[in-house]
Design an enzyme around this catalytic site. Sequence first.
Site, PDB file in Angstrom:
ATOM      1  CG  PHE A 158      -1.696   1.218   1.473  1.00  0.00           C
ATOM      2  CD1 PHE A 158      -2.360   1.881   0.457  1.00  0.00           C
ATOM      3  CD2 PHE A 158      -1.762   1.745   2.755  1.00  0.00           C
ATOM      4  CE1 PHE A 158      -3.074   3.057   0.704  1.00  0.00           C
ATOM      5  CE2 PHE A 158      -2.465   2.900   3.021  1.00  0.00           C
ATOM      6  CZ  PHE A 158      -3.120   3.556   1.990  1.00  0.00           C
ATOM      7  CB  ALA A 171       9.651  -5.256   2.903  1.00  0.00           C
ATOM      8  CB  THR A 198       8.381 -10.187   7.649  1.00  0.00           C
ATOM      9  OG1 THR A 198       7.979 -11.380   6.969  1.00  0.00           O
ATOM     10  CG2 THR A 198       8.510  -9.052   6.638  1.00  0.00           C
ATOM     11  CB  THR A 209       3.927   2.014  12.782  1.00  0.00           C
ATOM     12  OG1 THR A 209       2.647   2.326  13.328  1.00  0.00           O
ATOM     13  CG2 THR A 209       4.570   0.958  13.676  1.00  0.00           C
ATOM     14  CG  ASP A 210       1.144   6.178  15.092  1.00  0.00           C
ATOM     15  OD1 ASP A 210       0.905   5.002  14.765  1.00  0.00           O
ATOM     16  OD2 ASP A 210       0.270   7.071  15.061  1.00  0.00           O
ATOM     17  CD  GLU A 211      -0.422   0.248  15.086  1.00  0.00           C
ATOM     18  OE1 GLU A 211      -0.592  -0.755  15.802  1.00  0.00           O
ATOM     19  OE2 GLU A 211      -0.850   0.350  13.928  1.00  0.00           O
ATOM     20  CE1 TYR A 240       3.319  -3.454  11.861  1.00  0.00           C
ATOM     21  CE2 TYR A 240       1.758  -2.114  13.101  1.00  0.00           C
ATOM     22  CZ  TYR A 240       2.692  -2.232  12.087  1.00  0.00           C
ATOM     23  OH  TYR A 240       3.011  -1.156  11.316  1.00  0.00           O
ATOM     24  CB  ALA A 262       6.283  -6.112  20.124  1.00  0.00           C
ATOM     25  CB  SER A 263       7.486  -7.297  15.024  1.00  0.00           C
ATOM     26  OG  SER A 263       6.504  -6.664  14.231  1.00  0.00           O
ATOM     27  CE  LYS A 264       7.616  -1.259  11.036  1.00  0.00           C
ATOM     28  NZ  LYS A 264       8.345  -1.386   9.730  1.00  0.00           N
ATOM     29  CG  ASN A 316      -0.043   5.893   5.687  1.00  0.00           C
ATOM     30  OD1 ASN A 316       0.608   6.118   4.679  1.00  0.00           O
ATOM     31  ND2 ASN A 316       0.381   6.273   6.889  1.00  0.00           N
ATOM     32  NE  ARG A 365      -5.599   3.334  16.283  1.00  0.00           N
ATOM     33  CZ  ARG A 365      -5.911   3.069  17.541  1.00  0.00           C
ATOM     34  NH1 ARG A 365      -6.137   4.071  18.390  1.00  0.00           N
ATOM     35  NH2 ARG A 365      -6.011   1.826  17.977  1.00  0.00           N
ATOM     36  N   GLY A 379      -5.918  -5.988  23.726  1.00  0.00           N
ATOM     37  CA  GLY A 379      -4.830  -5.029  23.872  1.00  0.00           C
ATOM     38  C   GLY A 379      -4.946  -3.804  23.003  1.00  0.00           C
TER      39      GLY A 379
END
Length: 360
Positions: free
Chosen positions: A11, A81, A99, A134-136, A167, A169-171, A197, A231, A299
């Site tokens: 995207f 990616a 990934t 990401t802001d997450e 997600y 945590a991985s970022k 986005n 958001r 969560g």
Amino acid sequence: MKLLVTGGAGFIGSAVIRHILQNTQDEVINLDKLTYAGNLESLGQVSNSPRYTFEQVDICNRTEVDRVLAKHRPDAIMHLAAESHVDRSIDGPAEFIETNIVGTYTLLEAARQYWQALDNAERKANFRFHHISTDEVYGDLPHPAETANADEHLFTEQTAYAPSSPYSASKASSDHLVRAWQRTYGLPVLVTNCSNNYGPYHFPEKLVPLMILNALEGKPLPVYGNGDQIRDWLYVEDHARALYKVVTEGKPGETYNIGGHNEKQNIEVVHTICDILQELRPQERSYRDLITNVKDRPGHDRRYAIDASKIQQQLGWAPEETFETGIRKTVQWYLDNLGWCRRVQDGSYQRERLGEGAGA
């Protein structure tokens, strides 16, 4: 410049590539594994450009990444990616670890070796590794329902990390790796953290396209909890402009937060989509009647909001779209491109609820 974009069939990645090829003279190498959310049709407008090359490669495959770097010799890497859907990370976190963490590590090591071997001093000095995040990773902020001064709290580039989902945590892990590779090895890196986005070519598992397509088919519009989660909404083409600004003008070692200045509750977003559809595709029954409250995501973060003043002050970027103009463009795009929506849903995903595995 010659830019290697990972995840360029996704995207945000496809928006970045379209922006570069339509507005600059730069060359682009698109490196993408083509998972369920990657679709080359999103690049149909630019795929015939002599400045565009596609390489179907998994970022976890070091041999193939090395081959691509040696063959194309990019001036910068824009790393987009990633597995990115929170609900999918709840059901199956392993792919996110592989990934987002292992893949980023593999790419960093390949980039470091490539960069260190550059024999042209100017090319070596100008090389950039731009990591898009990401802001997450920051967790969540105080919600207006919980405190009177919630609007005084925003994510800045100095906000401590407190990820809530597999997600995020991985970022967060990948962000830490990128910064460590600069501090330890001197790799010239840039990091950007963006808000939610939305826009054209968004895979229909995410809120905005899911609501549009379900509404058009008369299906329920599932809203988690009471829909008061907040958001900051960023139009994807504004984000693409920001990312290009950062990779070409950003200072190595810096982090830039990118936001749309559009804080909205999820239920407000759904109401807006319903009202625009009622105007553009009127029906006797209100689209709002399809809204269905469902069990909240495990969560679930309550509020995200970005302070994007740094990128505006230092690089001169600001979003061009308001939420009202951007969401109208988005709804119209989906109405005009329903064929694309049908083709990208290959049978493995039919807009069913994901992310309930944690409650089992």
